[in-house]
Design a protein around this motif. Sequence first.
Motif, PDB file in Angstrom:
ATOM      1  N   ASN A 141       0.808  -1.220   0.000  1.00 33.33           N
ATOM      2  CA  ASN A 141       0.000   0.000   0.000  1.00 33.33           C
ATOM      3  C   ASN A 141       0.843   1.272   0.000  1.00 33.33           C
ATOM      4  O   ASN A 141       0.303   2.371   0.173  1.00 33.33           O
ATOM      5  N   ASP A 164      -4.004   5.590   1.559  1.00 34.67           N
ATOM      6  CA  ASP A 164      -5.048   6.375   2.217  1.00 34.67           C
ATOM      7  C   ASP A 164      -4.669   7.849   2.374  1.00 34.67           C
ATOM      8  O   ASP A 164      -5.348   8.611   3.046  1.00 34.67           O
ATOM      9  N   GLU A 166      -1.921   9.012   3.831  1.00 33.17           N
ATOM     10  CA  GLU A 166      -0.985   9.223   4.940  1.00 33.17           C
ATOM     11  C   GLU A 166       0.429   9.416   4.399  1.00 33.17           C
ATOM     12  O   GLU A 166       0.825   8.783   3.408  1.00 33.17           O
ATOM     13  N   PRO A 187      -3.888  10.098   7.563  1.00 28.31           N
ATOM     14  CA  PRO A 187      -4.677   9.756   6.382  1.00 28.31           C
ATOM     15  C   PRO A 187      -5.623  10.894   6.010  1.00 28.31           C
ATOM     16  O   PRO A 187      -6.251  11.498   6.882  1.00 28.31           O
ATOM     17  N   ASP A 189      -7.861  12.852   2.316  1.00 32.22           N
ATOM     18  CA  ASP A 189      -8.272  12.733   0.919  1.00 32.22           C
ATOM     19  C   ASP A 189      -7.377  13.519  -0.030  1.00 32.22           C
ATOM     20  O   ASP A 189      -7.162  13.113  -1.176  1.00 32.22           O
ATOM     21  N   LYS A 192      -4.319  11.727  -1.491  1.00 35.60           N
ATOM     22  CA  LYS A 192      -4.616  10.622  -2.402  1.00 35.60           C
ATOM     23  C   LYS A 192      -4.449  11.061  -3.854  1.00 35.60           C
ATOM     24  O   LYS A 192      -4.349  10.228  -4.758  1.00 35.60           O
TER      25      LYS A 192
END
Length: 242
Positions: A141, A164, A166, A187, A189, A192
């Motif tokens: 990830n 996520d 982070e 984490p 948005d 991302k």
Amino acid sequence: MIVVWSDGEVTLYPGDGKGGFLPERRLQAPNSTWTHAETVTGGDFTGSDLSDLMVRWSDGEVTLYPDVSASGLSGEVQMAPSGSMWKNAIQISAGQFHNGKYATDLMVRWVDGELTLYTYVGAGTFGTENRLLAPNDTWKNATLLTSGNFSGKANWDVLVRWVDGELDTYVATSTAGLGAEARMRDPNDLWKHDLVMTAGNYTPNGFSDDLIVRWSDGETTLYADTAYTSLGTENTLVYPAS
């Protein structure tokens, strides 16, 4: 800063030493070959005053271009042949992780989550292989990875952007293992949408602690003098298309 475009064009943006860039220099016209460059990194693998470019191609070949300059790419050295295991090298990032002077080491994240550090990389050799992490699900990830000197220590740090959003820094990473984890961003948005992330020395302080991010809308941002727990001063280099 080297940029590989979606049409295979390769351009060099010389830094002005103040966090900005001089006019671009074309190293390769649009072509089909460079559309297969999967991941690239710049380091000092040949021991000269100019940086070298390492490229992992879609077929697993790895090539080194020593002493890249405004004059172009020359002297290609094959590091691994087509069809090699390097097809599984998802991310590569050059850095200095053995208490040396130059960025002669290569950090590699593999498709199965394994993390490997190659020290003393040179033309035609990956040097000494050091496994930092066995294959694992967590590091699958790690969406983006770059190396820089965000902590001011002799060994560089690894900065990871997770799926996520982070952001974590692994301070003073070495052949003994990943450094202590330090959280830069929880984490979220926004991060991302970070599609490309690289670190370098673009400001006058002499450290490779300036973070450049290209976002999903085309905006490109420089975070000058980034520390291992906090982003540096934000400067927009390219605004998103209107």
